[in-house]
Scaffold this motif. Sequence first.
Motif, short mmCIF file in Angstrom:
data_model
loop_
_atom_site.label_atom_id
_atom_site.label_comp_id
_atom_site.label_asym_id
_atom_site.label_seq_id
_atom_site.Cartn_x
_atom_site.Cartn_y
_atom_site.Cartn_z
N GLN A 303 0.83 -1.20 0.00
CA GLN A 303 0.00 0.00 0.00
C GLN A 303 0.86 1.26 0.00
N ARG A 304 1.91 1.24 0.82
CA ARG A 304 2.77 2.43 0.94
C ARG A 304 3.53 2.71 -0.35
N PHE A 305 3.97 1.66 -1.04
CA PHE A 305 4.78 1.82 -2.25
C PHE A 305 3.99 1.47 -3.52
N LYS A 306 2.70 1.73 -3.48
CA LYS A 306 1.82 1.37 -4.58
C LYS A 306 2.26 2.01 -5.89
N GLN A 307 2.58 3.30 -5.86
CA GLN A 307 2.97 4.00 -7.08
C GLN A 307 4.30 3.50 -7.61
N GLN A 308 5.27 3.27 -6.72
CA GLN A 308 6.58 2.76 -7.18
C GLN A 308 6.45 1.36 -7.78
N ILE A 309 5.55 0.54 -7.21
CA ILE A 309 5.33 -0.80 -7.76
C ILE A 309 4.67 -0.70 -9.13
N LYS A 310 3.71 0.19 -9.25
CA LYS A 310 3.00 0.36 -10.52
C LYS A 310 3.94 0.84 -11.62
N ARG A 311 4.91 1.71 -11.26
CA ARG A 311 5.85 2.24 -12.26
C ARG A 311 7.07 1.34 -12.43
N ASN A 312 7.06 0.19 -11.76
CA ASN A 312 8.18 -0.76 -11.82
C ASN A 312 9.48 -0.19 -11.27
N VAL A 313 9.35 0.78 -10.37
CA VAL A 313 10.54 1.28 -9.68
C VAL A 313 11.00 0.26 -8.65
N TYR A 314 10.05 -0.33 -7.92
CA TYR A 314 10.34 -1.37 -6.94
C TYR A 314 9.57 -2.63 -7.30
N GLN A 315 10.19 -3.77 -7.00
CA GLN A 315 9.48 -5.05 -7.05
C GLN A 315 9.79 -5.79 -5.75
N PHE A 316 8.72 -6.12 -5.00
CA PHE A 316 8.90 -6.73 -3.69
C PHE A 316 8.64 -8.23 -3.74
N THR A 317 9.46 -8.97 -2.99
CA THR A 317 9.25 -10.39 -2.73
C THR A 317 9.18 -10.56 -1.22
N PHE A 318 8.29 -11.44 -0.73
CA PHE A 318 8.06 -11.53 0.71
C PHE A 318 8.36 -12.94 1.23
N ALA A 319 8.91 -12.98 2.46
CA ALA A 319 9.15 -14.23 3.16
C ALA A 319 8.84 -14.02 4.64
N THR A 320 8.43 -15.09 5.32
CA THR A 320 8.02 -14.96 6.73
C THR A 320 9.12 -15.31 7.71
N ASP A 321 10.22 -15.88 7.23
CA ASP A 321 11.37 -16.14 8.11
C ASP A 321 12.62 -16.32 7.26
N GLY A 322 13.76 -16.55 7.94
CA GLY A 322 15.03 -16.65 7.23
C GLY A 322 15.10 -17.82 6.28
N LEU A 323 14.49 -18.96 6.64
CA LEU A 323 14.52 -20.13 5.75
C LEU A 323 13.83 -19.83 4.43
N GLY A 324 12.64 -19.23 4.52
CA GLY A 324 11.93 -18.87 3.30
C GLY A 324 12.68 -17.83 2.49
N ALA A 325 13.37 -16.92 3.19
CA ALA A 325 14.13 -15.88 2.51
C ALA A 325 15.30 -16.48 1.72
N LEU A 326 15.99 -17.46 2.30
CA LEU A 326 17.10 -18.11 1.59
C LEU A 326 16.59 -18.81 0.33
N GLU A 327 15.42 -19.43 0.42
CA GLU A 327 14.85 -20.08 -0.75
C GLU A 327 14.53 -19.06 -1.84
N GLU A 328 14.00 -17.89 -1.43
CA GLU A 328 13.71 -16.84 -2.42
C GLU A 328 14.99 -16.35 -3.08
N LEU A 329 16.07 -16.25 -2.31
CA LEU A 329 17.35 -15.82 -2.90
C LEU A 329 17.84 -16.82 -3.93
N ARG A 330 17.64 -18.10 -3.66
CA ARG A 330 18.05 -19.11 -4.65
C ARG A 330 17.20 -19.02 -5.91
#
Length: 660
Positions: A303-330
């Motif tokens: 919600q906060r970065f709605k405009q940046q996401i829409k303009r492709n300035v930012y793209q966010f990926t989400f994880a709920t803990d470190g294990l999930g984050a490592l998988e996203e990095l891979r």
Amino acid sequence: MAQEIGGKYLLERELARGGMGSIWVAFDTKLRRRVALKLMSLDQVSSTSSKERFEREAMAIAQLRNPHVIQVYDYGINDNAPYIVMELLDGEDLDSRLRKRGRLPLSTVNTILLQASRALGAAHGVGIIHRDLKPANIFIVAGEGGEHVKILDFGVVALVNGQAEAWNDITRVGMLVGTPAYMSPEQARGKPVDTRSDLWSLAVVAYKSLTAQLPFAAAAIGEIIVQICTGTHAPPSSFVPSLSSEVDAFFERALAKDPSHRFQSVGEMAAAFAALAEAEGPLRTTQILVIDDEPDVKMLIEQRFKQQIKRNVYQFTFATDGLGALEELRRNPELEVALSDINMPGMDGLTFLRQAAEVSPLLKVIMVSAYSDTANFRAAMNRGAIDFLVKPIDFKDLEATIENAARRAREVRRSIRAMEENGLLRLFVNDGIVDRLLPVIRSADSLAGEFVHGTVVFIDLHGFQERSRALAADAVIRLINANFEIIVPELTARGGVVDKYIGDAVMALFQGKDHAVRAVEACLAVRTELTRMVDRVGEDSPYSCGVSIGVASGEMISGSIGSRSMGRLDYTVLGEVVARAARLSERAARGQILVDEALCDTVQGFFICEENGSVAEPGTSEVRVFNVLETIAGDAASVAQLPTVALERTSSSSIKPPKP
């Protein structure tokens, strides 16, 4: 009437046919959807190994729940013929696109490589090596968010985890597995491979996509293998002048013959290639990984970065803990910035921070926690966090911090290009030579010489002179280098240091524990590998010369020989031991490894030797000579496991000179 497979799949039309079988569009009568069905051909059904490979492909893909790997829905046997049911893709493979378009822009190749890297990262993360990456196995699917890449055909995978022995027996070391033009040197030679072999293949795909040329090409398979193992590729800019010298430098590293000189992970390679695309123009989107177990964080960020996401300035990926984050990095090697909470279940932020550096070295991590958590902040900064924020988060501060982290991540990417250029020197300098030369440079005392004890090996190309008469000059050099590319790694892998090249001969020195045994074992390995290459490539290949080998042990004199005033010094060993090894090499027939009686006595517990006459020694009686036949079976494992030993120096004051 349509043929029914497995009681519920109706074959509609054939899509493709290969050596193992055919791929069909089929209709799933139970779930009412169309699928792709791979059916083993009848002539392969009687082969147990073919069935095992077919089942292994289904198992390998099923382990990879990754959006960039084709998904398996079902596996079964129909009238003794195995089949695999997969998702039906709508699009074209990269091979078809290249045939239509010739070559692709750097930015397009970057997109394809990044997505293919996600699939490889997932595979490598569970110990799977693809071994057959090529444009035909990279499929491009059109979607609402742009084109989507999927990796196909895991039929010849190898494993590097606990299941490796059972799976890899199906395609044993020494077999030619894969598509020759895309094989790494170690794969082309039938040697064991690791994940870096896939990185070579992916680099060949990128090279072909950028230039419409293969880096190593020839009319016959044997010639292709020789080129891969010994040849040099043309810089991509020689085909496409608009490509920069940085692109040329990328491929110098990506296509290094020695796996240790290549990129060491798919994430590292993808980031380096992304840096090339960035040099053409700024990356369109900052890729940000948010790691937090609070359920409202995702909604709040979007919600906060709605405009940046829409303009492709930012793209966010989400994880709920470190294990999930490592998988996203891979899965996503292009992630640049991570915004991580510290206190989370599963794996906390500090543990993630330590492990993230191994998965994605270029990632910049911003830590987030409460005001009172100063001890953890200090620990995070010590472990490499780039910055920290406190809750409740000031979003203006967050945006400024993200921009700073992204800028620094891109600066690192740019610096990688300069580091790669400097690193190219390692492709041409033997580490053992450097280790020996540095003391010479630092101390003039080494010019006085010293006594050392070790084993000298002379390896001569047996039929070189006769064969080279009918060759052009460049062909002669290729012939020599093709053999040296096989010989030198076997010597250095067992602790030998190449002292010098003398025409078509190699002189190497072994020192340290068990130097004589390691030297002879290296000679046997050289002979075996050259014989294997002839079997793979043919009798007309450069490897068919064969080798004549002489080996001798004892005390030698070492020092810098040459003209100090002209700055031309060669650190080497000399003396009777060196001369004897050279004489034995000259006397040896093709394929023989000759040693004298003393050395034979030293290694007799490890190798089978037979007497082979005698050789005259200057000023002495003749010396009995023995030919090393093979390793004693019971001691083969112990010989192979002898440690690699760096060259040791002995002070001239601590050893007595040899008796006259």
